[in-house]
Design a protein around this motif. Sequence first.
Motif, PDB file in Angstrom:
ATOM      1  N   TYR A   6       0.958  -1.138   0.096  1.00  0.00           N
ATOM      2  CA  TYR A   6      -0.072   0.178  -0.134  1.00  0.00           C
ATOM      3  C   TYR A   6       0.853   1.218   0.113  1.00  0.00           C
ATOM      4  N   ASP A   7       1.309   1.923  -1.066  1.00  0.00           N
ATOM      5  CA  ASP A   7       1.946   2.968  -1.101  1.00  0.00           C
ATOM      6  C   ASP A   7       1.204   4.368  -1.236  1.00  0.00           C
ATOM      7  N   TYR A   8       1.912   5.434  -1.587  1.00  0.00           N
ATOM      8  CA  TYR A   8       1.276   6.763  -1.318  1.00  0.00           C
ATOM      9  C   TYR A   8       0.539   6.985  -2.439  1.00  0.00           C
ATOM     10  N   ARG A   9       1.069   6.298  -3.765  1.00  0.00           N
ATOM     11  CA  ARG A   9       0.143   6.382  -4.947  1.00  0.00           C
ATOM     12  C   ARG A   9      -1.110   6.014  -4.901  1.00  0.00           C
ATOM     13  N   GLN A  10      -1.215   4.723  -4.373  1.00  0.00           N
ATOM     14  CA  GLN A  10      -2.408   4.102  -4.104  1.00  0.00           C
ATOM     15  C   GLN A  10      -3.467   4.871  -3.328  1.00  0.00           C
ATOM     16  N   PHE A  11      -2.952   5.075  -2.181  1.00  0.00           N
ATOM     17  CA  PHE A  11      -3.522   6.261  -1.260  1.00  0.00           C
ATOM     18  C   PHE A  11      -4.190   7.362  -2.019  1.00  0.00           C
ATOM     19  N   GLN A  12      -3.567   8.046  -2.872  1.00  0.00           N
ATOM     20  CA  GLN A  12      -3.827   9.236  -3.708  1.00  0.00           C
ATOM     21  C   GLN A  12      -5.001   8.964  -4.669  1.00  0.00           C
ATOM     22  N   GLU A  13      -4.781   7.838  -5.411  1.00  0.00           N
ATOM     23  CA  GLU A  13      -6.001   7.261  -6.195  1.00  0.00           C
ATOM     24  C   GLU A  13      -7.316   6.938  -5.206  1.00  0.00           C
ATOM     25  N   GLU A  14      -7.201   6.208  -4.422  1.00  0.00           N
ATOM     26  CA  GLU A  14      -8.540   6.130  -3.255  1.00  0.00           C
ATOM     27  C   GLU A  14      -9.028   7.401  -2.891  1.00  0.00           C
ATOM     28  N   LEU A  15      -8.314   8.244  -2.497  1.00  0.00           N
ATOM     29  CA  LEU A  15      -8.637   9.561  -2.081  1.00  0.00           C
ATOM     30  C   LEU A  15      -9.436  10.308  -3.238  1.00  0.00           C
ATOM     31  N   ALA A  16      -8.866  10.311  -4.531  1.00  0.00           N
ATOM     32  CA  ALA A  16      -9.527  11.099  -5.596  1.00  0.00           C
ATOM     33  C   ALA A  16     -10.874  10.299  -5.744  1.00  0.00           C
ATOM     34  N   ARG A  17     -10.866   8.995  -5.809  1.00  0.00           N
ATOM     35  CA  ARG A  17     -12.173   8.217  -5.970  1.00  0.00           C
ATOM     36  C   ARG A  17     -13.323   8.659  -5.146  1.00  0.00           C
ATOM     37  N   LEU A  18     -12.841   8.874  -3.862  1.00  0.00           N
ATOM     38  CA  LEU A  18     -13.669   9.214  -2.622  1.00  0.00           C
ATOM     39  C   LEU A  18     -14.251  10.770  -2.805  1.00  0.00           C
ATOM     40  N   GLU A  19     -13.276  11.596  -3.263  1.00  0.00           N
ATOM     41  CA  GLU A  19     -13.574  12.964  -3.640  1.00  0.00           C
ATOM     42  C   GLU A  19     -14.582  13.077  -4.812  1.00  0.00           C
ATOM     43  N   SER A  20     -14.453  12.529  -5.787  1.00  0.00           N
ATOM     44  CA  SER A  20     -15.125  12.512  -7.030  1.00  0.00           C
ATOM     45  C   SER A  20     -16.739  11.710  -6.464  1.00  0.00           C
ATOM     46  N   LYS A  21     -16.900  10.774  -5.612  1.00  0.00           N
ATOM     47  CA  LYS A  21     -18.172  10.484  -5.268  1.00  0.00           C
ATOM     48  C   LYS A  21     -18.805  11.367  -4.484  1.00  0.00           C
ATOM     49  N   VAL A  22     -18.014  12.224  -3.535  1.00  0.00           N
ATOM     50  CA  VAL A  22     -18.724  13.080  -2.741  1.00  0.00           C
ATOM     51  C   VAL A  22     -19.214  14.355  -3.655  1.00  0.00           C
ATOM     52  N   GLU A  23     -18.316  14.634  -4.391  1.00  0.00           N
ATOM     53  CA  GLU A  23     -18.685  15.714  -5.446  1.00  0.00           C
ATOM     54  C   GLU A  23     -19.982  15.216  -6.445  1.00  0.00           C
ATOM     55  N   SER A  24     -19.959  14.205  -6.815  1.00  0.00           N
ATOM     56  CA  SER A  24     -21.227  13.497  -7.722  1.00  0.00           C
ATOM     57  C   SER A  24     -22.249  13.704  -6.855  1.00  0.00           C
TER      58      SER A  24
END
Length: 98
Positions: A6-24
């Motif tokens: 579990y690296d930083y890049r994976q964390f950033q991708e998951e965070l971006a997915r969560l933010e897009s869900k909230v925005e939608s």
Amino acid sequence: MTTPKYDYRQFQEELARLESKVESKVEKQPPSKPLGKKAAAAQRLATARDEFLALRKRHDLSVADVVAFFPEEEGIAYLQQLIVAAQAKPRRTRKPKD
């Protein structure tokens, strides 16, 4: 030194997915007049309950697991609330006419 799976890049991708869900979700909600205090509280409670049930289902938690997160007194009070809510209220009978 090996890098963890579990690296930083994976964390950033998951965070971006969560933010897009909230925005939608925010975009889907039509603008409406402000809710009253009771309606807003009920809506917050319903949202929290849905999120809680989703977490419980995702992590396959039992009631005992959930209660273990509370301090002992709060856990007991929570269980008592569950028991009271599950019990059916007795039907009121009509009074006989005299």
